[in-house]
Design a protein around this motif. Structure first.
Motif, short mmCIF file in Angstrom:
data_model
loop_
_atom_site.label_atom_id
_atom_site.label_comp_id
_atom_site.label_asym_id
_atom_site.label_seq_id
_atom_site.Cartn_x
_atom_site.Cartn_y
_atom_site.Cartn_z
N LEU A 113 0.83 -1.21 0.00
CA LEU A 113 0.00 0.00 0.00
C LEU A 113 0.86 1.25 0.00
O LEU A 113 0.59 2.21 -0.74
CB LEU A 113 -0.93 0.00 1.21
N ASP A 114 1.90 1.27 0.84
CA ASP A 114 2.80 2.43 0.90
C ASP A 114 3.49 2.66 -0.44
O ASP A 114 3.64 3.81 -0.88
CB ASP A 114 3.86 2.22 1.99
N ARG A 116 1.10 4.18 -2.94
CA ARG A 116 0.86 5.58 -2.59
C ARG A 116 2.04 6.46 -2.97
O ARG A 116 1.87 7.58 -3.47
CB ARG A 116 0.57 5.71 -1.09
N LYS A 168 1.98 9.49 -5.68
CA LYS A 168 2.29 10.80 -5.10
C LYS A 168 1.06 11.44 -4.44
O LYS A 168 0.89 12.66 -4.49
CB LYS A 168 2.87 11.75 -6.16
N LYS A 169 0.21 10.58 -3.89
CA LYS A 169 -0.93 11.07 -3.12
C LYS A 169 -1.41 9.95 -2.20
O LYS A 169 -1.09 8.79 -2.41
CB LYS A 169 -2.06 11.53 -4.04
N ARG A 170 -2.16 10.35 -1.19
CA ARG A 170 -2.62 9.37 -0.21
C ARG A 170 -3.88 8.66 -0.71
O ARG A 170 -5.02 9.04 -0.39
CB ARG A 170 -2.88 10.02 1.15
N LEU A 171 -3.66 7.65 -1.54
CA LEU A 171 -4.76 6.87 -2.05
C LEU A 171 -5.44 6.11 -0.93
O LEU A 171 -4.81 5.71 0.05
CB LEU A 171 -4.25 5.84 -3.07
N SER A 172 -6.75 5.89 -1.07
CA SER A 172 -7.43 4.99 -0.14
C SER A 172 -6.97 3.57 -0.44
O SER A 172 -6.44 3.27 -1.53
CB SER A 172 -8.94 5.09 -0.32
N ASP A 196 -8.64 2.32 -3.56
CA ASP A 196 -8.06 2.82 -4.81
C ASP A 196 -6.76 2.08 -5.14
O ASP A 196 -6.50 1.72 -6.29
CB ASP A 196 -7.79 4.32 -4.72
N ALA A 197 -5.94 1.87 -4.12
CA ALA A 197 -4.68 1.15 -4.32
C ALA A 197 -4.95 -0.30 -4.75
O ALA A 197 -4.24 -0.84 -5.60
CB ALA A 197 -3.85 1.17 -3.04
N THR A 221 2.61 -0.18 -9.64
CA THR A 221 3.11 1.14 -9.26
C THR A 221 3.28 2.04 -10.47
O THR A 221 3.05 3.25 -10.40
CB THR A 221 4.44 1.05 -8.48
#
Length: 244
Positions: A98-99, A102, A106-110, A113-114, A149
């Motif tokens: 997940l990290d 994200r 370049k954004k904090r995906l839920s 979404d990931a 990714t």
């Protein structure tokens, strides 16, 4: 988009230097799907690393959207919109899938979404989203996560070095669909290093490299029949090694 002008790459040897890439010039246009193929040891993967910035050419220049990026690092090129998927993906101990996705986006995906990106490459998201990108994952799993990714990054130029390596036949068939969707839905260009005829079949342009030089280059409709028509049985095996 991407222009290589008179690119050469030499490596030290006992008696001077060995030329791996020899005076290559080529172009990748906007929204173009290019496959680079040729015999093993011909310099294809080295060329991919030069485009990505992993290696620097001995001579020649590389331009991206008209800007000279020859001396720019892989990080600089990534920030400009160039993504690179290694033939042997990197492992990141302590970093969860997940990290990693994200970071790529370049954004904090839920998490949901990931997970969508993992599903795109044929992975059951709930089984992978919280796993570490470490030695517990197989080479094929790492390869598919790395491709996820690249999808998350939405790059203007995505470079894949033999993306089919280390994955099973079902995953390979799914991978073809991923590349077809990328070609049809994104506004970026794709460069793939591959021997696989099924990947060559969805290209706009094919470039053949042998002994560090471009030996053929042109539209798929022109180059693929020429390759298939002139290759001997032995050569064909080298060009198109199917996954077992």
């Amino acid at each position: 988009m991407l222009t290589l002008k008179n690119i050469s790459f030499d490596v030290p040897a006992d008696k001077g230097e060995i030329g791996i890439i020899r005076d290559i010039s080529l172009e990748v246009g906007d929204d173009q799907f290019v496959v680079i193929t040729g015999p093993n040891g011909g310099g294809k993967s080295t060329l991919a690393r030069l485009i990505a910035g992993v290696e620097k050419p001995t001579s020649g220049r590389i331009y991206f959207d008209g800007e000279d990026i020859t001396e720019k690092s892989i990080t600089d090129r990534a920030n400009m919109g160039i993504s690179y998927a290694f033939q042997q993906p990197v492992r990141f101990k302590g970093v969860q899938v997940l990290d990693l996705i994200r970071l790529a986006a370049k954004k904090r995906l839920s998490a949901a979404d990931a997970c969508q990106y993992l599903s795109e490459v044929g992975l059951c998201a709930k089984d992978y989203i919280n796993r570490e990108v470490n030695a517990s994952l197989s080479g094929g799993e790492l390869k598919r996560i790395e491709i996820a990714t690249v999808l998350a990054r939405s790059s203007r130029l995505a470079v894949f070095d033999e993306p089919e390596a280390g994955i099973d036949l079902w995953s390979f068939q799914n991978l073809i669909q991923v590349f077809e969707r990328m070609r049809n839905q994104t506004h970026g260009s794709i460069v793939i290093i591959s021997h696989q005829e099924r990947i060559l079949n969805i290209a706009d342009k094919i470039i053949v490299i042998a002994d560090g030089r471009v030996t053929k280059s042109g539209p798929k409709e022109e180059i693929l029949p020429e390759i298939l028509g002139t290759a001997s049985a032995v050569d064909a095996c080298k060009f198109y090694q199917e996954d077992k």
